[in-house]
Scaffold this active site. Structure first.
Site, PDB file in Angstrom:
ATOM      1  N   TYR A 112      18.884  38.024 120.946  1.00 28.39           N
ATOM      2  CA  TYR A 112      17.911  36.963 121.163  1.00 28.39           C
ATOM      3  C   TYR A 112      18.692  36.354 122.564  1.00 28.39           C
ATOM      4  O   TYR A 112      19.739  35.957 122.586  1.00 28.39           O
ATOM      5  CB  TYR A 112      18.120  35.488 120.323  1.00 28.39           C
ATOM      6  CG  TYR A 112      17.352  36.190 118.972  1.00 28.39           C
ATOM      7  CD1 TYR A 112      16.807  37.488 118.760  1.00 28.39           C
ATOM      8  CD2 TYR A 112      17.692  35.289 117.679  1.00 28.39           C
ATOM      9  CE1 TYR A 112      16.135  37.273 117.606  1.00 28.39           C
ATOM     10  CE2 TYR A 112      17.622  34.988 116.276  1.00 28.39           C
ATOM     11  CZ  TYR A 112      16.368  36.510 115.942  1.00 28.39           C
ATOM     12  OH  TYR A 112      15.876  36.995 115.052  1.00 28.39           O
ATOM     13  N   PHE A 148       9.220  34.468 110.236  1.00 23.20           N
ATOM     14  CA  PHE A 148       8.034  33.903 110.528  1.00 23.20           C
ATOM     15  C   PHE A 148       7.792  32.511 109.627  1.00 23.20           C
ATOM     16  O   PHE A 148       5.760  33.483 108.858  1.00 23.20           O
ATOM     17  CB  PHE A 148       6.877  35.345 110.800  1.00 23.20           C
ATOM     18  CG  PHE A 148       7.939  35.551 111.987  1.00 23.20           C
ATOM     19  CD1 PHE A 148       8.391  34.456 112.987  1.00 23.20           C
ATOM     20  CD2 PHE A 148       7.454  36.382 112.998  1.00 23.20           C
ATOM     21  CE1 PHE A 148       9.089  35.636 114.807  1.00 23.20           C
ATOM     22  CE2 PHE A 148       7.493  37.126 114.150  1.00 23.20           C
ATOM     23  CZ  PHE A 148       8.330  36.837 115.269  1.00 23.20           C
ATOM     24  N   PRO A 149       8.429  31.937 108.519  1.00 24.14           N
ATOM     25  CA  PRO A 149       8.152  31.517 108.036  1.00 24.14           C
ATOM     26  C   PRO A 149       6.885  30.397 108.027  1.00 24.14           C
ATOM     27  O   PRO A 149       6.005  30.509 107.314  1.00 24.14           O
ATOM     28  CB  PRO A 149       9.206  30.932 106.710  1.00 24.14           C
ATOM     29  CG  PRO A 149      10.413  30.988 108.094  1.00 24.14           C
ATOM     30  CD  PRO A 149       9.755  32.245 109.152  1.00 24.14           C
ATOM     31  N   LEU A 150       6.984  30.264 109.280  1.00 26.30           N
ATOM     32  CA  LEU A 150       5.594  29.569 109.760  1.00 26.30           C
ATOM     33  C   LEU A 150       4.361  30.089 110.178  1.00 26.30           C
ATOM     34  O   LEU A 150       3.249  29.602 111.237  1.00 26.30           O
ATOM     35  CB  LEU A 150       6.260  27.981 110.784  1.00 26.30           C
ATOM     36  CG  LEU A 150       7.257  27.374 109.249  1.00 26.30           C
ATOM     37  CD1 LEU A 150       7.776  26.281 110.106  1.00 26.30           C
ATOM     38  CD2 LEU A 150       6.491  26.701 107.724  1.00 26.30           C
ATOM     39  N   GLY A 151       4.642  31.095 110.664  1.00 26.95           N
ATOM     40  CA  GLY A 151       3.542  32.959 111.044  1.00 26.95           C
ATOM     41  C   GLY A 151       4.705  33.025 112.207  1.00 26.95           C
ATOM     42  O   GLY A 151       3.699  33.614 113.274  1.00 26.95           O
ATOM     43  N   GLY A 152       5.533  32.516 113.142  1.00 30.94           N
ATOM     44  CA  GLY A 152       6.087  33.329 114.042  1.00 30.94           C
ATOM     45  C   GLY A 152       4.612  31.906 115.089  1.00 30.94           C
ATOM     46  O   GLY A 152       4.768  31.422 115.130  1.00 30.94           O
ATOM     47  N   PHE A 153       4.477  33.333 116.025  1.00 29.87           N
ATOM     48  CA  PHE A 153       4.249  32.703 117.520  1.00 29.87           C
ATOM     49  C   PHE A 153       2.898  32.626 117.061  1.00 29.87           C
ATOM     50  O   PHE A 153       2.325  31.612 118.086  1.00 29.87           O
ATOM     51  CB  PHE A 153       4.399  34.314 118.314  1.00 29.87           C
ATOM     52  CG  PHE A 153       5.560  34.877 118.663  1.00 29.87           C
ATOM     53  CD1 PHE A 153       6.655  33.750 119.279  1.00 29.87           C
ATOM     54  CD2 PHE A 153       6.723  36.483 118.479  1.00 29.87           C
ATOM     55  CE1 PHE A 153       8.170  34.033 119.777  1.00 29.87           C
ATOM     56  CE2 PHE A 153       7.278  35.601 118.105  1.00 29.87           C
ATOM     57  CZ  PHE A 153       8.689  35.024 119.036  1.00 29.87           C
ATOM     58  N   THR A 154       2.131  32.737 116.313  1.00 27.71           N
ATOM     59  CA  THR A 154       1.307  32.022 115.648  1.00 27.71           C
ATOM     60  C   THR A 154       1.274  31.290 113.958  1.00 27.71           C
ATOM     61  O   THR A 154       0.788  32.171 113.292  1.00 27.71           O
ATOM     62  CB  THR A 154      -0.488  33.376 115.350  1.00 27.71           C
ATOM     63  OG1 THR A 154       0.801  34.308 116.822  1.00 27.71           O
ATOM     64  CG2 THR A 154      -1.072  33.121 115.196  1.00 27.71           C
ATOM     65  N   LEU A 202       0.903  29.562 111.521  1.00 27.06           N
ATOM     66  CA  LEU A 202      -0.065  29.705 109.823  1.00 27.06           C
ATOM     67  C   LEU A 202      -1.500  28.151 109.853  1.00 27.06           C
ATOM     68  O   LEU A 202      -1.179  26.911 110.308  1.00 27.06           O
ATOM     69  CB  LEU A 202       0.750  28.788 108.799  1.00 27.06           C
ATOM     70  CG  LEU A 202       1.558  30.691 108.258  1.00 27.06           C
ATOM     71  CD1 LEU A 202       1.854  29.593 107.009  1.00 27.06           C
ATOM     72  CD2 LEU A 202       0.828  31.270 108.083  1.00 27.06           C
TER      73      LEU A 202
END
Length: 291
Positions: free
Chosen positions: A63, A215-221, A223
């Site tokens: 990162y 990506f528990p919240l969808g990541g770069f897109t 949710l």
């Protein structure tokens, strides 16, 4: 007692961590490449997370590269005794920020040494072997991981790595790895809308192995769902809080690592540990992944 204790704890290697952790990916610059726009804000987020009770931080030296780990060191070193820092190896960045496989023995060894140096540690609590796959979806593809894993087990024998985990892997690869060494966690793509690992989550829970959804919240897109929005309004919460609460209630072995570069957003995420979803809401949310 912090609000995070309400979500419970789970074992990660020989340590016990609160199930609501923090993912450091967003502390780097755009595209997880280069320095952040505001380094002081990044330091503030890390300190706020630990002060709130977070004792599980997920990071990687690719990162930035190097940037995120150096910020973690500046913000938190010397580390609290109960803080568990988990990293991942198996990839590298080129000069444009592209993600490339890096699984030779030399590359994996150098990656562990880079993590140790930039974090200011003598040994990593947990190192996840990130398996770079086909590049479609979440990148998973079948194939033996014995060779790179043997390098990692060698580093464990040297005392540089205390525990080993896996990332972006299939059930077959997990079985292969568990026949070689103890595996303490699996980090795969999983959230309300991506439920392919439902059976894996259950199998790992039975084995006492942590599952860490990236990506528990969808990541770069992020949710987005009408059902998610409706439940959030009914409960007086944000859609992202509901999505995190659903994961916490999904299985006791799920450890969450939502990331953010904002203290306000961090606080919002952590409040999901207080949220209890009624059965009707869970049933409604379950339909998102089934559709």
């Amino acid at each position: 007692m912090t609000m995070l204790d309400k979500a419970g704890t789970f074992t990660l290697g020989d340590r016990t961590v609160r199930r609501m952790g923090y993912g450091a990916m967003q502390l780097a610059g755009p595209g997880v490449f280069g320095p952040p726009r505001d380094r002081e804000a990044a330091v503030a987020v890390l300190r706020a997370a630990v002060e709130a009770g977070v004792n599980h931080i997920d990071t990687s030296d690719f990162y930035g590269p190097h940037v995120t780990n150096q910020i973690i060191r500046d913000a938190l070193h010397p580390y609290a005794d109960d803080l568990v820092i988990v990293t991942k190896i198996g990839a590298r960045r080129d000069g444009t920020g592209a993600w490339l496989p890096a699984i030779s023995a030399t590359e994996l060894t150098s990656a562990v040494q880079d993590n140790l140096r930039n974090l200011g540690l003598e040994a990593m609590d947990v190192v996840n072997l990130r398996v770079m796959g086909s590049g479609d979806g979440d990148g998973r593809s079948e194939g033996s991981i014995a060779e790179p894993l043997s390098t990692l087990t060698g580093l464990k024998e040297q005392g540089l790595v205390r525990h080993i985990g896996l990332s972006a892997v299939t059930p077959t690869q997990i079985a292969e790895a568990r026949a070689m060494t103890e595996i303490v966690c699996v980090q795969n793509l999983y959230n309300l809308a991506h439920r392919e690992d439902d059976a894996m989550v259950a199998d790992l829970a039975e084995a006492g192995i942590a599952y860490v959804p990236y990506f528990p919240l969808g990541g770069f897109t992020p949710l987005q769902s009408d059902a998610l929005s409706e439940v959030a309004v009914e409960l007086g919460a944000t859609p992202m809080q509901v999505a995190l609460a659903w994961l916490l209630q999904r299985s006791p072995n799920l450890l969450l690592i939502p990331g953010t570069s904002s203290v306000a957003h961090l606080t919002e995420n952590l409040k999901a540990a207080d949220l209890v979803l009624p059965e009707a809401a869970v049933a409604q949310l379950d339909q998102i992944g089934a559709s």
